[in-house]
Design a protein around this motif. Structure first.
Motif, mmCIF file in Angstrom:
data_model
loop_
_atom_site.group_PDB
_atom_site.id
_atom_site.type_symbol
_atom_site.label_atom_id
_atom_site.label_comp_id
_atom_site.label_asym_id
_atom_site.label_seq_id
_atom_site.Cartn_x
_atom_site.Cartn_y
_atom_site.Cartn_z
ATOM 1 N N SER A 1 0.763 -1.214 -0.087
ATOM 2 C CA SER A 1 -0.020 -0.002 0.162
ATOM 3 C C SER A 1 0.755 1.155 0.184
ATOM 4 C CB SER A 1 -1.079 -0.014 1.147
ATOM 5 O OG SER A 1 -0.272 0.047 2.403
ATOM 6 N N GLU A 2 2.074 1.182 -0.265
ATOM 7 C CA GLU A 2 3.104 2.059 -0.606
ATOM 8 C C GLU A 2 3.216 3.010 0.795
ATOM 9 O OE1 GLU A 2 2.389 4.487 -3.909
ATOM 10 O OE2 GLU A 2 2.124 2.728 -5.302
ATOM 11 N N ARG A 3 2.987 2.370 2.105
ATOM 12 C CA ARG A 3 3.285 2.845 3.383
ATOM 13 C C ARG A 3 4.463 2.789 3.936
ATOM 14 N NH1 ARG A 3 -0.011 7.363 4.610
ATOM 15 N NH2 ARG A 3 -2.039 6.806 3.821
ATOM 16 N N VAL A 4 5.684 2.236 3.366
ATOM 17 C CA VAL A 4 6.843 1.690 3.891
ATOM 18 C C VAL A 4 8.052 2.751 3.257
ATOM 19 C CG1 VAL A 4 8.568 -0.095 4.324
ATOM 20 C CG2 VAL A 4 6.232 -0.563 4.725
ATOM 21 N N ARG A 5 8.802 3.141 4.055
ATOM 22 C CA ARG A 5 9.895 4.027 3.357
ATOM 23 C C ARG A 5 11.153 3.279 3.723
ATOM 24 N NH1 ARG A 5 11.799 10.112 4.606
ATOM 25 N NH2 ARG A 5 13.437 10.113 3.369
ATOM 26 N N PHE A 6 11.925 2.816 2.653
ATOM 27 C CA PHE A 6 13.018 1.998 2.844
ATOM 28 C C PHE A 6 14.311 2.710 2.990
ATOM 29 C CE2 PHE A 6 10.207 -1.527 1.112
ATOM 30 C CZ PHE A 6 10.515 -2.392 2.074
ATOM 31 N N HIS A 7 15.309 2.459 3.853
ATOM 32 C CA HIS A 7 16.466 3.279 4.176
ATOM 33 C C HIS A 7 17.508 2.200 4.106
ATOM 34 C CE1 HIS A 7 14.145 6.483 5.094
ATOM 35 N NE2 HIS A 7 13.426 5.938 6.264
ATOM 36 N N THR A 8 18.660 2.506 3.811
ATOM 37 C CA THR A 8 19.961 1.736 3.745
ATOM 38 C C THR A 8 21.149 2.507 4.329
ATOM 39 O OG1 THR A 8 19.473 0.757 1.526
ATOM 40 C CG2 THR A 8 21.554 0.404 2.536
ATOM 41 N N GLY A 9 21.417 2.347 5.677
ATOM 42 C CA GLY A 9 22.313 2.833 6.487
ATOM 43 C C GLY A 9 21.820 4.167 7.020
ATOM 44 N N THR A 10 22.729 5.314 7.245
ATOM 45 C CA THR A 10 22.245 6.225 7.849
ATOM 46 C C THR A 10 21.297 7.192 6.987
ATOM 47 O OG1 THR A 10 24.512 6.422 9.148
ATOM 48 C CG2 THR A 10 23.334 8.554 8.910
ATOM 49 N N VAL A 11 20.406 7.992 7.696
ATOM 50 C CA VAL A 11 19.522 8.844 7.023
ATOM 51 C C VAL A 11 18.926 9.776 7.856
ATOM 52 C CG1 VAL A 11 17.454 7.363 7.369
ATOM 53 C CG2 VAL A 11 17.470 8.752 5.315
ATOM 54 N N GLU A 12 19.088 11.042 7.146
ATOM 55 C CA GLU A 12 18.306 12.289 7.946
ATOM 56 C C GLU A 12 16.728 12.196 7.741
ATOM 57 O OE1 GLU A 12 18.780 16.282 7.004
ATOM 58 O OE2 GLU A 12 20.094 16.299 8.975
ATOM 59 N N LEU A 13 15.787 12.183 8.906
ATOM 60 C CA LEU A 13 14.552 12.235 8.641
ATOM 61 C C LEU A 13 14.027 13.730 8.729
ATOM 62 C CD1 LEU A 13 13.007 9.155 10.411
ATOM 63 C CD2 LEU A 13 13.779 9.232 8.091
#
Length: 278
Positions: free
Chosen positions: A166-178
Motif C-alpha cells: 500500500s506504499e506505506r513503507v519507506r526503505f533506508h540503507t544505512g544512515t539517513v536524516e529524517l
C-alpha cells in the motif's frame, strides 16, 4: 543519506547555539518478571537475582508540532502467548500525550521483533521507516530456522508486507536524516536490520538504542543479550552508540526499568508510565 562523519560533527556545531528543538519521551507499555541469567551471554547461568524487563515505545516531537512514534509494541495475543503483562497498547500510550494514532504520519521501526512490531495496524495512516536489511531478514530464508524466527510473529510481518504493497513503507540503507537533527543509523547485531535513532534536541543528544543494548548493564559489563544475529556487530554497535551520543549525550537502552530512576517523569500524571529523555 547523510555521511556518518557529518552526523558525528553535529554536537560541535550545536555549541554555537541551539538549532533544533525536540522533546523525546519513553512510554512504558508492558512488563515481565525476569532474572539476571536471562539477559546476558556469559556469567553464572544460575544467577537468579531479579532483573525485570520493561517494554517501551518512544515519542519524538518537534517544536513545529511534527511527531514520530518509534516502534509499536505488542498486543494481548503476544502478551498471553509469551507470558507478558500488557499495560496499554502503543496507541493508548501515545494518547496519553494527546496523540491520536490514526493521525500519526511517521513510525520508525527499530526492528521487527514481536515486541516492537506488534501494533502496526494501530497506526493506519503512517509511513513506516525501516532498514532494507530488516525486511529482507524477516521475510527471507533465515525465517525457516526456529532459532531466528522465535522472536518474530508472522502476523506482524504480514502486516508490514501489506504496508509495502500500500506504499506505506519507506526503505533506508544505512544512515539517513529524517529531519534536521533527527537521524537513523543501521547497526545490526541483534537483528540484521536493527537501526537506532539519534535526536539532537537542541539541549543535548539522545540516542534511542532500542535493542542494540537491552539494559545499560549489557554495554557497561560488556555482556551481550542472548538474542543475537551477529555477535561482533552487536559488540561493535556499543562503540557506535557512544560515538553517536558524544561525551555529553545520553544512550537509552530498550528495556531497562532504570530509565524511571535516571530521567524525570514526562508529567506528574505520568509518573511510573513515561519519562522525558530530552
Amino acid at each position: 543519506s547523510v555521511p556518518l562523519a557529518c552526523i558525528l560533527s553535529l554536537p560541535t556545531l550545536k555549541r554555537e547555539g541551539p538549532v533544533f528543538n525536540y522533546e523525546v519521551h519513553a512510554i512504558k507499555y508492558a512488563e515481565r518478571d525476569a532474572v539476571r541469567a536471562e539477559h546476558f551471554i556469559g556469567g553464572d547461568p544460575h544467577d537468579n537475582a531479579p532483573m525485570p524487563m520493561d517494554y517501551f515505545v518512544w515519542l519524538i516531537r518537534s517544536a513545529d508540532g511534527r511527531e514520530w512514534v518509534v516502534d509499536t509494541g505488542f498486543e494481548q495475543d503476544d502478551a498471553e502467548s509469551r507470558n507478558r503483562t500488557l499495560l496499554r497498547t502503543a496507541a493508548e500510550g501515545v494518547a496519553l500525550f494527546g496523540v491520536d494514532a490514526q493521525s500519526v504520519s511517521d513510525v520508525i521501526m527499530t526492528h521487527f521483533h514481536y515486541d516492537h512490531a506488534g501494533g502496526v495496524n494501530q497506526f493506519p495512516n503512517a509511513t513506516f521507516h525501516v532498514q532494507d536489511d530488516e525486511m529482507s531478514f524477516a521475510t527471507g530464508r533465515d525465517m525457516t530456522h526456529k532459532a531466528y524466527r522465535h522472536a518474530f510473529n508472522v502476523r506482524h510481518i504480514q502486516d508490514l508486507v501489506g504496508r509495502v504493497f500500500s506504499e506505506r513503507v519507506r526503505f533506508h540503507t544505512g544512515t539517513v536524516e529524517l529531519s534536521p537533527g533527527l537521524t537513523l543509523h543501521h547497526l545490526g547485531g541483534h537483528t540484521r536490520g536493527l537501526q537506532v535513532v539519534r535526536i539532537d534536541t537542541g539541549r543535548g543528544v539522545v540516542v534511542l538504542a532500542s535493542d542494540a543494548s537491552h539494559y545499560w548493564a549489557n554495554m557497561e559489563e560488556g555482556r551481550p543479550f542472548p538474542i543475537v544475529d551477529d555477535l561482533s556487530k552487536m559488540i561493535e554497535g556499543w562503540d557506535t552508540l557512544r560515538r553517536l551520543a558524544s561525551p555529553d549525550g545520553v544512550i537509552v537502552p530498550g528495556h531497562d526499568p532504570l530509565v524511571f530512576e535516571r530521567f524525570p517523569p514526562s508529567s506528574s500524571e505520568l509518573e511510573g508510565i513515561a519519562v522525558r529523555l530530552g
